[in-house]
Design a protein around this motif. Structure first.
Motif, PDB file in Angstrom:
ATOM      1  N   CYS A 148      -0.238   0.812  12.654  1.00 29.56           N
ATOM      2  CA  CYS A 148      -0.943  -0.421  12.331  1.00 29.56           C
ATOM      3  C   CYS A 148      -2.223  -0.029  11.586  1.00 29.56           C
ATOM      4  O   CYS A 148      -3.279   0.141  12.177  1.00 29.56           O
ATOM      5  N   THR A 149      -2.098   0.127  10.286  1.00 26.54           N
ATOM      6  CA  THR A 149      -3.239   0.507   9.460  1.00 26.54           C
ATOM      7  C   THR A 149      -4.185  -0.684   9.315  1.00 26.54           C
ATOM      8  O   THR A 149      -3.869  -1.793   9.735  1.00 26.54           O
ATOM      9  N   TRP A 150      -5.295  -0.448   8.689  1.00 24.94           N
ATOM     10  CA  TRP A 150      -6.244  -1.535   8.450  1.00 24.94           C
ATOM     11  C   TRP A 150      -5.550  -2.700   7.741  1.00 24.94           C
ATOM     12  O   TRP A 150      -5.675  -3.859   8.130  1.00 24.94           O
ATOM     13  N   THR A 175     -13.231  -1.769   4.734  1.00 19.97           N
ATOM     14  CA  THR A 175     -12.106  -0.888   5.045  1.00 19.97           C
ATOM     15  C   THR A 175     -12.553   0.412   5.700  1.00 19.97           C
ATOM     16  O   THR A 175     -11.742   1.289   5.971  1.00 19.97           O
ATOM     17  N   ALA A 221      -2.356  -3.281   7.597  1.00 20.24           N
ATOM     18  CA  ALA A 221      -1.304  -3.852   8.451  1.00 20.24           C
ATOM     19  C   ALA A 221      -1.901  -4.892   9.397  1.00 20.24           C
ATOM     20  O   ALA A 221      -1.290  -5.921   9.678  1.00 20.24           O
ATOM     21  N   SER A 222      -3.122  -4.615   9.872  1.00 19.82           N
ATOM     22  CA  SER A 222      -3.709  -5.563  10.817  1.00 19.82           C
ATOM     23  C   SER A 222      -4.081  -6.870  10.124  1.00 19.82           C
ATOM     24  O   SER A 222      -4.284  -7.876  10.783  1.00 19.82           O
ATOM     25  N   ARG A 223      -4.164  -6.868   8.827  1.00 19.19           N
ATOM     26  CA  ARG A 223      -4.447  -8.098   8.072  1.00 19.19           C
ATOM     27  C   ARG A 223      -3.216  -8.692   7.390  1.00 19.19           C
ATOM     28  O   ARG A 223      -3.316  -9.612   6.599  1.00 19.19           O
ATOM     29  N   ALA A 224      -2.039  -8.112   7.682  1.00 15.52           N
ATOM     30  CA  ALA A 224      -0.828  -8.529   6.975  1.00 15.52           C
ATOM     31  C   ALA A 224      -0.257  -9.822   7.543  1.00 15.52           C
ATOM     32  O   ALA A 224      -0.405 -10.115   8.716  1.00 15.52           O
ATOM     33  N   LYS A 228      -0.300  -6.495  18.445  1.00 12.87           N
ATOM     34  CA  LYS A 228      -0.653  -5.858  17.181  1.00 12.87           C
ATOM     35  C   LYS A 228      -2.110  -5.461  17.262  1.00 12.87           C
ATOM     36  O   LYS A 228      -2.943  -6.225  17.740  1.00 12.87           O
ATOM     37  N   ALA A 229      -2.395  -4.248  16.804  1.00 11.31           N
ATOM     38  CA  ALA A 229      -3.788  -3.806  16.815  1.00 11.31           C
ATOM     39  C   ALA A 229      -4.549  -4.502  15.690  1.00 11.31           C
ATOM     40  O   ALA A 229      -3.966  -4.909  14.689  1.00 11.31           O
ATOM     41  N   TYR A 230      -5.840  -4.660  15.882  1.00 10.55           N
ATOM     42  CA  TYR A 230      -6.672  -5.202  14.817  1.00 10.55           C
ATOM     43  C   TYR A 230      -7.834  -4.252  14.602  1.00 10.55           C
ATOM     44  O   TYR A 230      -8.534  -3.882  15.541  1.00 10.55           O
ATOM     45  N   LEU A 231      -8.019  -3.808  13.373  1.00  6.91           N
ATOM     46  CA  LEU A 231      -9.060  -2.847  13.047  1.00  6.91           C
ATOM     47  C   LEU A 231     -10.213  -3.568  12.358  1.00  6.91           C
ATOM     48  O   LEU A 231      -9.999  -4.291  11.386  1.00  6.91           O
ATOM     49  N   PHE A 263     -14.051  -2.726  10.746  1.00  8.73           N
ATOM     50  CA  PHE A 263     -15.146  -1.814  10.431  1.00  8.73           C
ATOM     51  C   PHE A 263     -16.383  -2.644  10.170  1.00  8.73           C
ATOM     52  O   PHE A 263     -16.317  -3.677   9.503  1.00  8.73           O
ATOM     53  N   MET A 274      -6.316  -9.668  -2.313  1.00 10.87           N
ATOM     54  CA  MET A 274      -6.299 -10.451  -1.066  1.00 10.87           C
ATOM     55  C   MET A 274      -7.365 -11.547  -1.113  1.00 10.87           C
ATOM     56  O   MET A 274      -7.139 -12.671  -0.677  1.00 10.87           O
ATOM     57  N   TYR A 306     -13.254  -7.693   5.169  1.00  6.36           N
ATOM     58  CA  TYR A 306     -12.734  -6.831   4.112  1.00  6.36           C
ATOM     59  C   TYR A 306     -13.262  -5.403   4.133  1.00  6.36           C
ATOM     60  O   TYR A 306     -12.843  -4.579   3.330  1.00  6.36           O
ATOM     61  N   TRP A 344       4.004  -7.398   9.607  1.00  8.33           N
ATOM     62  CA  TRP A 344       3.947  -5.935   9.640  1.00  8.33           C
ATOM     63  C   TRP A 344       5.210  -5.414  10.313  1.00  8.33           C
ATOM     64  O   TRP A 344       5.544  -5.848  11.405  1.00  8.33           O
TER      65      TRP A 344
END
Lengths: 113, 811
Positions: free
Chosen positions: B222-224, A17, B226-229, A52-55, A57, B209, A15, B232
């Protein structure tokens, strides 16, 4: 075992961000001037196989982190934990926090210096 | 008071300071009249103790060495950077004298009152404009492309604005027994953690969430989140209307519409005349001599006759009818002729027919099966909430686009329900500035308002909000037609670095004027061009209040910083000088008057700090349309001309715009300008956000600037390789309007055919005087975006869907 090793910080990186509240909260609390801070945030971006990218932090307590001793002595959370916008940082005894690791994936437990 | 001499004061946030639109509760630590620390207030339901990096930097912001602390008067040429400090008395006298002279010589309308985004300014700058006598209060972004188009569309569709219900109307938040966790939240075009200031708090979605909400994300990046959606959809910028219409198509074909809600609460049974070139909603006046043109017509299938919907009484003139939802009809009109008509719902379905997932896929680049899946997820989730972002405003087709998306919650009944899209009103109906085109704290007579720039070009500009249309203002500054513009009052705005498209045109416009004032906290590229600069106070140095949307909040003066004054006090002083019999002597009197609808005084509000409206209040959800809490006459229904949700919009019809939603290509795109696309083969999206900065602010705050030193351009690894660009290298971004040089951020989050730039950059640490202007011309991406491309309603502009080429910078 020194006293400060008894407590640590649990990070729920599912979680986080990457908002930098922890980094700046530490600067404000402990008077660090940029670029110094007791908390830094790493960013890991990669393409997963399904296109799909995965971000991710990952907040990291640096060599400057003293787990806000002056706050925790008064029963307060460290400044970063208190202000985390995603509520993804937990401070506490390492042994207890280690138990939390079993309950949920995508967590990491730090034991700062 | 703590033992160490530290006082802790509870207050709430807004700009200036964090820059945002506020909402958070904070505890301010003060020692020796100086703020030494700002912390989140754990008892405030909005942020529950959390706080963002910008607010945590308030001490660096307030006591920054470069902060403006005294009024400045220009002594050199414009832009030369030569100013002298003057006293407030001298500043007020000078402004009074210069602006009164312009008023005498050219009329009050020749001064523009120019604000930036929705800070704590709207009420106070409109008050000043009207006290001076000018109808030209303006937000300078081309096409007013920030929330206003969506607000306008929501206002004319369901009479009110709707935002996601993340439990913000409840003190106990997610634990309130009335609240429901959304099964799905659809995030349409917003990078939540870094942004989300429209009366909202992005991290509420992380709270949701964790409590089980699934996320559906629509975004070219692909935002943060979006990557958890769960799903997307990576759409082409500017094609959002087509995608929403694709959702509607699928929902109709697969019986996913909440028909009970649509039949009862929308104007879907009303008849639309179809035998003329322009379709038109049939009115009582068409059928019956002396009938009202505010009443509408439907068909009663039992008696096979036509019935009148009485908008005033919110009922059909015949009792107990269930009107036909579909059909083709022939009617005899009052003038003896006949007409053919269809129901709104029949036309609505016909309109959606062309937007098959396959057709929409071609327009949007989103695979057809994903469109189907997404439409099903949105429509089947209960409750289902939809959060939309700025990209819906920053396209010339913003009206049909926001209309189509707004329809999604109307077609599924996710309106004012717990965990859906709740109707958002000013808390306790405390209005500092309204969203209609009438007055605010003060009013101007109609003959003066008639001179507001843009209202004769665009019905939506005339009838919704009171702002002048900025593209037309810029035109008029250069043309003097129909009257010359001579002065500009700029407050909370930095058009040269931020809100102005083609900012060199804005520079020339500002420099052309006889007299300009800028009110700000730091010297900016815009302030550098002005004649007088006034130092504004942060929110910790002023008294104010906030009511959009909840809670109703007090902002309290905690300390003073040198000679800085609050925007309100500055404007109040000048109001007294410009207007005989200005009704307020001080801010306390003004606030007490504004708070009358809440039944409290300002003192009582500050004692409470924040207040949430009680159950049953018109500014508190839920299901107010059933309870008669939305309309002035207390009848169930909505605040629209018909009292129904107007799927077929009578307002758009009045403004001679298409009453039903449709897709329109962006003005510059691979489809609409293939020749340009050959030379500029990348879609240029702008507005990438970084949480530590708010628009053009905070670049001088060390703790924040440390998180990102330089402006970047997001570019996909494949594209970067094609152009021989390495991560971190300097690249030129160029099109037929201009060029900037920024650092390449090579990342897979962006589509290979799109690049994403940042807005708002300038370098407070660099030379400020012209021509350098803090390096703004090297990096301001707005130089690649035109003015004067506002949409057909005067709203929307192509800010996130331009074309460009990218190449490695020399040297």
């Amino acid at each position: 075992m020194s006293k400060s090793n008894k407590n640590g910080m649990l990070i729920d990186y599912e979680y986080c961000t990457g908002c930098f509240s922890c980094t700046v909260a530490c600067c404000q609390e402990n008077g660090w001037e940029a670029p110094l801070s007791g908390m830094k945030v790493m960013e890991i971006v990669q393409d997963l196989p399904k296109d799909k990218a995965y971000l991710t932090f990952l907040p990291f307590p640096t060599e400057l982190c003293v787990l806000c001793n002056h706050r925790t002595r008064q029963g307060l959370d460290p400044a970063c934990v208190k202000h985390c916008m995603a509520n993804c940082l937990t401070y506490g005894p390492l042994k207890e926090l280690a138990g939390e690791l079993e309950k949920k994936p995508r967590m990491v437990l730090w034991s700062p210096r | 008071m703590k033992e160490d001499g530290v006082k802790i004061i509870k207050t709430t946030t807004w700009s200036p300071g964090p820059g945002c639109h506020g909402g958070c509760g904070i505890l301010v630590h003060v020692k020796d009249d100086k703020v030494i620390k700002v912390e989140g207030d754990p008892d405030h339901p909005w942020n529950q103790g959390r706080l963002c990096s910008r607010c945590l930097s308030m001490t660096q912001y307030m006591y920054h060495k470069d902060r403006l602390r005294k009024p400045l008067k220009r002594i050199g040429e414009r832009g030369q950077g030569k100013f002298e400090e003057i006293s407030w008395d001298e500043a007020f006298d000078l402004i009074e004298q210069k602006m009164k002279k312009i008023r005498e010589d050219h009329g009050p309308e020749s001064v523009i009152f120019h604000q930036g985004t929705g800070r704590d300014i709207g009420g106070w700058i409109s008050m000043l404009a009207y006290a001076y006598g000018s109808p030209n209060w303006m937000f300078g972004l081309s096409g007013i492309s920030c929330y206003t188009p969506r607000l306008m569309m929501m206002s004319i569709t369901q009479g009110d604005f709707a935002v996601v219900d993340a439990s913000q109307w409840h003190e106990k938040r997610y634990d309130d027994p009335e609240y429901k966790i959304p099964e799905t939240v659809t995030i349409w075009g917003q990078n939540l953690p870094a942004t989300c200031p429209d009366g909202f708090f992005g991290h509420w979605y992380i709270d949701l969430m964790k409590r089980g909400t699934e996320v559906l994300v629509i975004d070219p990046r692909c935002t943060w989140i979006a990557s958890r959606a769960k799903l997307w959809l990576q759409l082409r910028p500017g094609t959002d209307a087509a995608l929403a219409l694709g959702f509607i198509h699928v929902m109709i074909k697969e019986d996913l519409i909440n028909m009970a809600f649509v039949e009862r609460w929308t104007n879907s049974p009303f008849l639309v005349r179809t035998d003329q070139e322009k379709k038109r909603l049939l009115r009582e006046s068409d059928l019956i001599k002396n009938g009202l043109d505010t009443n509408f017509i439907a068909h009663d299938p039992v008696s096979d006759s036509f019935v009148v919907w009485d908008s005033d009484h919110q009922t059909y003139k015949k009792k107990n009818i269930t009107p036909s939802m579909e059909g083709d009809f022939t009617l005899a009109l009052a003038d003896g002729s006949t007409a053919t008509a269809k129901t709104v719902w029949t036309l609505y379905k016909e309109n959606a027919e062309q937007y098959t997932p396959e057709a929409v896929s071609k327009i949007t680049w989103v695979p057809a099966d994903k469109i189907r899946k997404a439409a099903r997820i949105y429509a089947k989730s209960q409750p289902s909430a939809l959060h939309w972002g700025l990209p819906i405003d920053t396209i010339p087709s913003t009206v049909p686009t926001s209309q189509a998306i707004n329809h999604l919650w109307c077609l599924t009944g996710n309106l004012d329900n717990p965990g859906g899209n709740a109707i958002a009103r000013y808390a306790y109906d405390v209005v500092t500035y309204p969203y209609h085109s009438g007055g605010a704290i003060l009013s101007l007579p109609p003959e003066v308002m008639d001179k507001r720039i843009g209202i004769h070009d665009y019905g939506a500009i005339k009838d919704f909000r009171a702002w002048a249309q900025p593209d037309k203002v810029l035109e008029q500054i250069s043309s003097d037609d129909p009257y010359p513009i001579k002065g500009m009052w700029i407050q909370t705005a930095n058009p040269i670095a931020c809100t102005g498209m083609e900012p060199k045109k804005w520079r020339d416009a500002i420099k052309k004027l006889d007299f300009t004032v800028c009110v700000d906290l730091f010297m900016t590229p815009t302030a550098m061009l002005c004649d007088v600069i006034l130092p504004a106070a942060t929110f910790l140095e002023k008294d104010s209040l906030k009511a959009w949307w909840v809670p109703l909040q007090a902002i309290k003066r905690v300390v003073e910083v040198d000679d800085c004054k609050s925007d309100i006090e500055i404007n109040l002083e000048l109001c007294k000088r410009f207007m005989k019999d200005f009704p307020y002597d001080n801010t306390q009197e003004l606030f007490d008057t504004l708070l009358k609808s809440a039944g409290i005084t300002y003192q009582e509000l500050t004692d409470n700090t924040w207040m949430i409206p009680p159950k049953g209040h018109p500014s508190k959800p839920y299901f107010r349309y059933e309870k008669g809490l939305l309309r002035q006459d207390k009848k169930p229904g909505f605040r629209t001309p018909s009292g129904k949700i107007e799927l077929y919009s009578s307002w758009l019809e009045k403004w001679e715009l298409e009453p039903l939603p449709y897709h329109e290509e962006p003005p510059y795109s691979p489809v609409s300008t293939p020749d340009l696309f050959a030379d500029y083969p990348l879609i240029l999206c702008t507005g990438r956000r970084m949480g530590p900065f708010f628009h053009s602010e905070h670049r001088q705050i060390p703790w924040l600037r440390e998180q990102q030193r330089d402006p970047v351009l997001e570019i996909h690894p494949d594209t970067a390789e094609k152009y021989g660009i390495a991560h971190g290298e300097k690249v030129c971004v160029e099109n037929w309007l201009g060029k900037i040089t920024v650092k390449a951020l090579v990342t897979p989050v962006i589509h290979p055919d799109i690049v994403m730039a940042e807005h708002g950059w300038w370098f407070p640490e660099k030379e400020g005087k012209e021509p350098n202007l803090f390096g703004v011309w090297d990096v301001n991406v707005n130089q690649l975006i035109p003015m004067g491309h506002e949409g057909k309603a005067g709203l929307g502009a192509p800010i996130k869907s331009m074309l460009c080429k990218v190449y490695k910078a020399k040297g």
